[in-house]
Every structure is written in C-alpha cells, then in structure tokens.
Design an enzyme around this catalytic site. Structure first.
Site, mmCIF file in Angstrom:
data_model
loop_
_atom_site.group_PDB
_atom_site.id
_atom_site.type_symbol
_atom_site.label_atom_id
_atom_site.label_comp_id
_atom_site.label_asym_id
_atom_site.label_seq_id
_atom_site.Cartn_x
_atom_site.Cartn_y
_atom_site.Cartn_z
ATOM 1 N N ASP A 23 4.590 -3.082 -9.272
ATOM 2 C CA ASP A 23 4.022 -3.232 -10.615
ATOM 3 C C ASP A 23 2.531 -3.572 -10.543
ATOM 4 O O ASP A 23 2.066 -4.176 -9.576
ATOM 5 C CB ASP A 23 4.788 -4.336 -11.359
ATOM 6 C CG ASP A 23 4.568 -4.271 -12.862
ATOM 7 O OD1 ASP A 23 4.106 -3.218 -13.363
ATOM 8 O OD2 ASP A 23 4.845 -5.274 -13.542
ATOM 9 N N HIS A 40 -2.179 4.648 -10.731
ATOM 10 C CA HIS A 40 -0.969 5.258 -10.169
ATOM 11 C C HIS A 40 -1.293 5.980 -8.862
ATOM 12 O O HIS A 40 -0.526 5.933 -7.906
ATOM 13 C CB HIS A 40 -0.331 6.221 -11.175
ATOM 14 C CG HIS A 40 0.180 5.534 -12.416
ATOM 15 N ND1 HIS A 40 0.892 4.355 -12.356
ATOM 16 C CD2 HIS A 40 0.079 5.844 -13.733
ATOM 17 C CE1 HIS A 40 1.207 3.975 -13.587
ATOM 18 N NE2 HIS A 40 0.712 4.860 -14.441
ATOM 19 N N LEU A 134 14.337 4.858 9.129
ATOM 20 C CA LEU A 134 14.325 4.134 7.852
ATOM 21 C C LEU A 134 15.035 4.914 6.742
ATOM 22 O O LEU A 134 14.818 6.123 6.591
ATOM 23 C CB LEU A 134 12.862 3.907 7.427
ATOM 24 C CG LEU A 134 12.654 3.323 6.025
ATOM 25 C CD1 LEU A 134 13.086 1.868 5.971
ATOM 26 C CD2 LEU A 134 11.198 3.460 5.586
#
Ligand code: IPE
Ligand code: IPE
Ligand code: MG
Length: 244
Positions: A23, A40, A134
C-alpha cells in the site's frame, strides 16, 4: 542488496510464508507531485526487489496483494492503468520468473478480469507450473470474503452432487477449497504505508499470522525493510492460544 556484515538467518526459524499488503503508491506519487500512475509504476520495481530478496532468503512462499475486490471502486482510468501495467509486466518478467525457478499462482476471482490479462496470467501459471523454487501468489481481484464464499459454494456443490457429506466439512477440507489450498498459512503479514487494517486480505489464513506494519510507502520498500520485519518477527513469542 543484503548487507555483507549481516549475520545469516537460521533458516529453520524464518517465516515459511510472507504476505504483503503493498500500500501507499498513491501517497508516494502525491508527495512527488506525480500522477498516481507513477506510484504504481514505482511499485512494480519495489515488487521486483522484494521477490529478489525473498528468493535470496530462501523463503518458500510469498503472497502479494495487487488488486482487491474493492479496488474496482477506483476511477476507471486508474483501474485500466493497473490492469495494463500488470499485463505488460507479467509479459516482460515471465522469462525471468521462470529462469529463477519461481512458480506463479493467482489468488482471486479471475473470471472478472479483462480477457487479455486473464490469458497472460494463464500462460504465466502454465509456464511456471513445474517450478520448484519460490511460490509467488499474486492476489488479483482478491477479497477474503469473496474467497470464503467461493469455497462455501464449491463445497455446497460437492455435497449436492453426492461427492462429499456435510460431516466431512471441517477446517481442513474447507481450507482445501480456498485459493491457497496446499500452502502453509502466512507466518508474517507486512503492510506498508501505515494503515492498521486488513482490507479484506487472507481473512481465513491470517488467524495466527504475526502482523507488522511500516510507515514506508510501497514504492520505497526494499530488502532492508524486509530484514527489519523479519528481525521483529524472530523476537516474537508465537503462542497459538497455548500457555507457553
Ligand atoms: C496500493 O497503493 C496499490 C493498490 C491498491 C492497487 P494505493 O494506490 O492504495 O496507494 P494509496 O493508499 O492511495 O497511497
Ligand atoms: C489494499 O489497499 C489493497 C491492495 C494493496 C491491493 P487499499 O489501498 O485498497 O486499502 P484501503 O482502501 O486503504 O483499506
Ligand atoms: Mg491504498
């Protein structure tokens, strides 16, 4: 990235699953008098750095919150921009993810995403499906409540079809119908940009997750902040309700 003089972590004690609420992109841009889009874009770079650090640490699962079921409330221009940004980056990063043995997985309701993005996601998941490094979960059009409702519906359908009995519904079989099926619950949840809330993220899975909030805005996030979070996590006494 990682400071050379830093003591290596005891792998056994490291979180097996880290979840992040990424955020603060908008606030980062605002501080610089830039459009939200710039925030962004910088957020994508932060995500790339984060993945590198998590791979370096050998943490098995990373889940990042990229777009919530409530984020559709934003202006269409921002939503479109976010969808395009995700699509473009998925395309350009796919070979890198694959080379690094990363397995991509999407959490959320893909049916409501634009067709182009959905195809890109499908291809990326297919390509990386056999990877053993991962596990990178990207939560997209994800909401914890929506996920729980979808799991309840799936179970109801199985009962209706006679494949499953009501008595077989328990925490384990319910969990097996969530988007995170087969994965351990997050040990550590990190939220950037300071808000002390969950915003509909992984409601079921975070029952006993350790929460760590930082004021650092997501585009400024880096390996050092992850180390701070992990250092703090390692000091905590996880009790899971027991009298330890
Ligand atoms: C997080 O940054 C990115 C998404 C939710 C898609 P925000 O866009 O929420 O940034 P703030 O909260 O306005 O600073
Ligand atoms: C949470 O951030 C969702 C993502 C990071 C994708 P928001 O910015 O949407 O959360 P609120 O609105 O501040 O709760
Ligand atoms: Mg926000």
């Amino acid at each position: 990235m990682r400071k050379q003089n830093r003591l290596p972590y005891d792998k056994e004690r490291l979180p097996r699953h880290i979840a992040i609420i990424m955020d603060g992109n908008g606030r980062w841009a605002k501080k610089r008098h830039l459009p939200r889009q710039a925030g962004h874009k910088a957020g994508i770079s932060a995500l790339r750095r984060t993945i590198e650090t998590i791979v370096e640490l050998g943490i098995p699962v990373l889940t990042v919150y990229a777009f919530s079921t409530e984020n559709w409330k934003r202006p269409a221009e921002e939503v479109n921009h976010l969808m395009n940004l995700l699509r473009e980056n998925l395309h350009s990063e796919l070979s890198d993810l694959h080379e690094n043995n990363i397995k991509l997985n999407i959490l959320g309701d893909l049916r409501e995403l634009p067709a182009g993005l959905r195809e890109e996601l499908f291809e990326a998941c297919q390509t990386t499906a056999g990877n053993t490094g991962l596990i990178l979960n990207i939560a997209l059009n994800y909401g914890g409540r929506s996920e729980i409702v979808r799991a309840a519906k799936a179970l109801a359908q199985q009962v209706k079809d006679g494949e499953f009995s009501i008595d077989e519904i328990n925490e384990s079989t319910f969990g097996a119908n969530l988007d995170t099926k087969g994965l351990p619950d997050p040990d550590l949840l990190i939220r950037t940009a300071g808000e002390m809330r969950i915003s509909n993220f992984l409601l079921w899975q975070i029952a006993y997750t350790e929460i760590w909030v930082t004021d650092v805005l997501w585009p400024d996030f880096n390996g050092e902040v992850i180390f701070q979070a992990i250092d703090d996590y390692l000091k905590r006494n996880r009790k899971f309700g027991a009298a330890i």
